[in-house]
Design a protein around this motif. Structure first.
Motif, PDB file in Angstrom:
ATOM      1  N   GLU A  57       5.845 -18.052  22.440  1.00 21.75           N
ATOM      2  CA  GLU A  57       4.514 -18.247  23.003  1.00 21.75           C
ATOM      3  C   GLU A  57       4.499 -19.405  24.000  1.00 21.75           C
ATOM      4  N   ILE A  58       5.134 -20.511  23.644  1.00 17.30           N
ATOM      5  CA  ILE A  58       5.191 -21.648  24.557  1.00 17.30           C
ATOM      6  C   ILE A  58       5.999 -21.303  25.797  1.00 17.30           C
ATOM      7  N   SER A  59       7.106 -20.595  25.620  1.00 18.05           N
ATOM      8  CA  SER A  59       7.945 -20.229  26.766  1.00 18.05           C
ATOM      9  C   SER A  59       7.232 -19.258  27.691  1.00 18.05           C
ATOM     10  N   SER A  60       6.447 -18.337  27.128  1.00 16.79           N
ATOM     11  CA  SER A  60       5.694 -17.402  27.970  1.00 16.79           C
ATOM     12  C   SER A  60       4.649 -18.126  28.798  1.00 16.79           C
ATOM     13  N   LEU A  61       4.022 -19.137  28.227  1.00 21.35           N
ATOM     14  CA  LEU A  61       3.050 -19.921  28.986  1.00 21.35           C
ATOM     15  C   LEU A  61       3.699 -20.702  30.116  1.00 21.35           C
ATOM     16  N   VAL A  62       4.971 -21.023  29.975  1.00 22.37           N
ATOM     17  CA  VAL A  62       5.675 -21.767  31.021  1.00 22.37           C
ATOM     18  C   VAL A  62       6.264 -20.828  32.061  1.00 22.37           C
ATOM     19  N   VAL A  63       6.793 -19.682  31.621  1.00 21.47           N
ATOM     20  CA  VAL A  63       7.537 -18.800  32.503  1.00 21.47           C
ATOM     21  C   VAL A  63       6.625 -17.868  33.289  1.00 21.47           C
ATOM     22  N   GLN A  64       5.640 -17.284  32.621  1.00 16.56           N
ATOM     23  CA  GLN A  64       4.783 -16.305  33.280  1.00 16.56           C
ATOM     24  C   GLN A  64       3.873 -16.985  34.305  1.00 16.56           C
ATOM     25  N   THR A 294      -2.263  -8.202  22.099  1.00 17.26           N
ATOM     26  CA  THR A 294      -3.573  -8.104  22.752  1.00 17.26           C
ATOM     27  C   THR A 294      -3.582  -8.521  24.215  1.00 17.26           C
ATOM     28  N   HIS A 295      -2.496  -9.100  24.717  1.00 20.50           N
ATOM     29  CA  HIS A 295      -2.494  -9.590  26.101  1.00 20.50           C
ATOM     30  C   HIS A 295      -1.222  -9.113  26.792  1.00 20.50           C
ATOM     31  N   ASP A 296      -1.389  -8.517  27.975  1.00 22.51           N
ATOM     32  CA  ASP A 296      -0.255  -7.938  28.689  1.00 22.51           C
ATOM     33  C   ASP A 296       0.724  -8.993  29.189  1.00 22.51           C
ATOM     34  N   SER A 297       0.216 -10.125  29.652  1.00 22.00           N
ATOM     35  CA  SER A 297       1.107 -11.159  30.183  1.00 22.00           C
ATOM     36  C   SER A 297       1.979 -11.755  29.088  1.00 22.00           C
ATOM     37  N   PHE A 298       1.412 -11.993  27.921  1.00 20.13           N
ATOM     38  CA  PHE A 298       2.217 -12.491  26.806  1.00 20.13           C
ATOM     39  C   PHE A 298       3.247 -11.457  26.378  1.00 20.13           C
ATOM     40  N   ARG A 299       2.848 -10.190  26.332  1.00 19.10           N
ATOM     41  CA  ARG A 299       3.792  -9.145  25.929  1.00 19.10           C
ATOM     42  C   ARG A 299       4.932  -9.032  26.929  1.00 19.10           C
ATOM     43  N   GLN A 300       4.610  -9.112  28.213  1.00 21.08           N
ATOM     44  CA  GLN A 300       5.652  -9.059  29.232  1.00 21.08           C
ATOM     45  C   GLN A 300       6.566 -10.283  29.136  1.00 21.08           C
ATOM     46  N   GLY A 301       5.969 -11.452  28.877  1.00 18.59           N
ATOM     47  CA  GLY A 301       6.782 -12.644  28.720  1.00 18.59           C
ATOM     48  C   GLY A 301       7.703 -12.577  27.522  1.00 18.59           C
ATOM     49  N   TYR A 302       7.232 -12.029  26.406  1.00 20.24           N
ATOM     50  CA  TYR A 302       8.073 -11.870  25.226  1.00 20.24           C
ATOM     51  C   TYR A 302       9.236 -10.920  25.505  1.00 20.24           C
TER      52      TYR A 302
END
Length: 368
Positions: A57-64, A294-302
């Motif tokens: 979750e933290i990495s997705s917030l940084v990378v996306q 529930t969120h596409d950006s988080f799913r893509q980041g994961y």
């Protein structure tokens, strides 16, 4: 002769009694250790799973790129509070079970106070998230959001939540007041209703934000418009935060209600309260997974992080920050540029060698 036979019989009975006592204690020890296998496996699974999800979750917030917003630093704070349980509390419990110290008072005190700090930080952080989402989605005009949600203010709020939570728990430990699950003191459990104030405020702010966002969406639909891309992403993030807060209430409210009821009526047993307390801690492991659902950006980041860690090389991580067309153009341009550069360098070396050889020949001819 009779006395010697009597002594031998008494010695046989004593030895048989010791053997039977040893066998009974051994059986009880094996049964107790077998009962600890289940909690050990559960703590280990939730520790690994929760730590991985919170780091993702933290990495997705940084990378996306779509999630690199100023206000999403509050989501990082939420993931750090969840890491306090999944990466620090659960491994300590695993070590305590392996060492046979899970029933010690200091282990129970560590579990109780660490979970209490995480609960207080999460409650105050959700209140900040609700206000920030409301200002970003419904009060973004006239730069009102920029003035109220600056970077320094957000960092001050994050540090303030941790300072307030740690100070509150430290005060309870020093003064020995408030509910304590380890010492089974539930007389002061009514003071937990103080923590329901930020919960009610968070519910009110989230409800107002969702209501106004629906009215804005309805007005845009009448104009045959969906709004900008940033507004759509923010609307989806608001819905994800509301679902995460609802999930937080579903995990923690049963434990808090049972704790307050036991202080007045003693209806829920202590075993039930311990089970609900363990269930409340599991929230820190499933919160990050909820954002992926529930969120596409988080799913893509994961998905990008899983591919990066398992299948791909380091160079593929740059795909997240650019679009598909730009990626192809950049890759082809860089590839052609490097090849042309290599060919030009080779050609220059060959030409310099030939010129050097020609000059040497001319010198030799002149010398002759």
């Amino acid at each position: 002769m009779e006395s010697s036979s009597y002594k031998s019989q008494s010695d046989d009975l004593a030895s048989n009694g010791n053997i039977s006592n040893y066998n009974s204690t051994k059986i009880e020890y094996v049964k107790s250790r077998n009962n600890e296998v289940g909690p050990l496996i559960l703590y280990g699974i939730f520790s690994v799973f929760g730590t991985t999800i919170n780091i993702f979750e933290i990495s997705s917030l940084v990378v996306q790129e779509t999630l690199c917003k100023r206000g999403n630093i509050l989501l990082v704070n939420q993931a750090l509070a969840n890491l306090l349980i999944s990466a620090l509390l659960f491994p300590v419990m695993c070590v305590a079970i392996l060492a046979g110290l899970q029933k010690e008072d200091f282990v129970c005190q560590w579990e109780w106070h660490t979970a209490l700090v995480c609960f207080l930080v999460t409650v105050m952080n959700y209140l900040c998230i609700s206000v920030e989402n409301y200002l970003r989605t419904c009060r973004k005009e006239n730069h009102f959001y920029d003035t109220c949600c600056g970077v320094q203010l957000l960092l001050s709020l994050i540090l303030g939540t941790w300072a307030a939570a740690v100070s509150c728990v430290t005060t309870l430990v020093i003064l020995q007041k408030g509910p304590n699950l380890c010492q089974k003191t539930f007389e002061n459990s009514t003071m937990l209703f103080v923590f329901f104030v930020p919960v009610f405020l968070t519910c009110a702010v989230f409800a107002k934000a969702v209501y106004e966002q629906r009215s804005i969406t309805h007005s845009l639909s009448q104009q045959n418009s969906l709004g900008s891309r940033d507004e759509t992403l923010q609307r989806h993030l608001l819905n994800s935060n509301v679902i995460a807060f609802t999930l937080f209430l579903c995990f923690w409210l049963p434990f808090l209600i049972s704790l307050t009821l036991h202080s007045t009526t003693a209806i829920p047993s202590v075993t039930t309260i311990h089970q609900l307390f363990t269930l409340a801690q599991i929230y820190s492991c499933v919160c990050g997974m909820m954002y992926a659902f529930t969120h596409d950006s988080f799913r893509q980041g994961y998905m990008y992080l899983i591919r990066y860690l398992c299948c791909k090389t380091r160079g593929e991580l740059s795909k997240i920050m650019t679009s598909e067309n730009k990626r192809g153009a950049v890759r082809v341009h860089i590839g052609m540029e490097t090849r042309v550069g290599d060919r030009s360098r080779k050609f220059s070396r060959i030409s310099s060698a030939l010129s050097h050889y020609e000059t040497n020949n001319t010198k030799c001819e002149e010398f002759l």
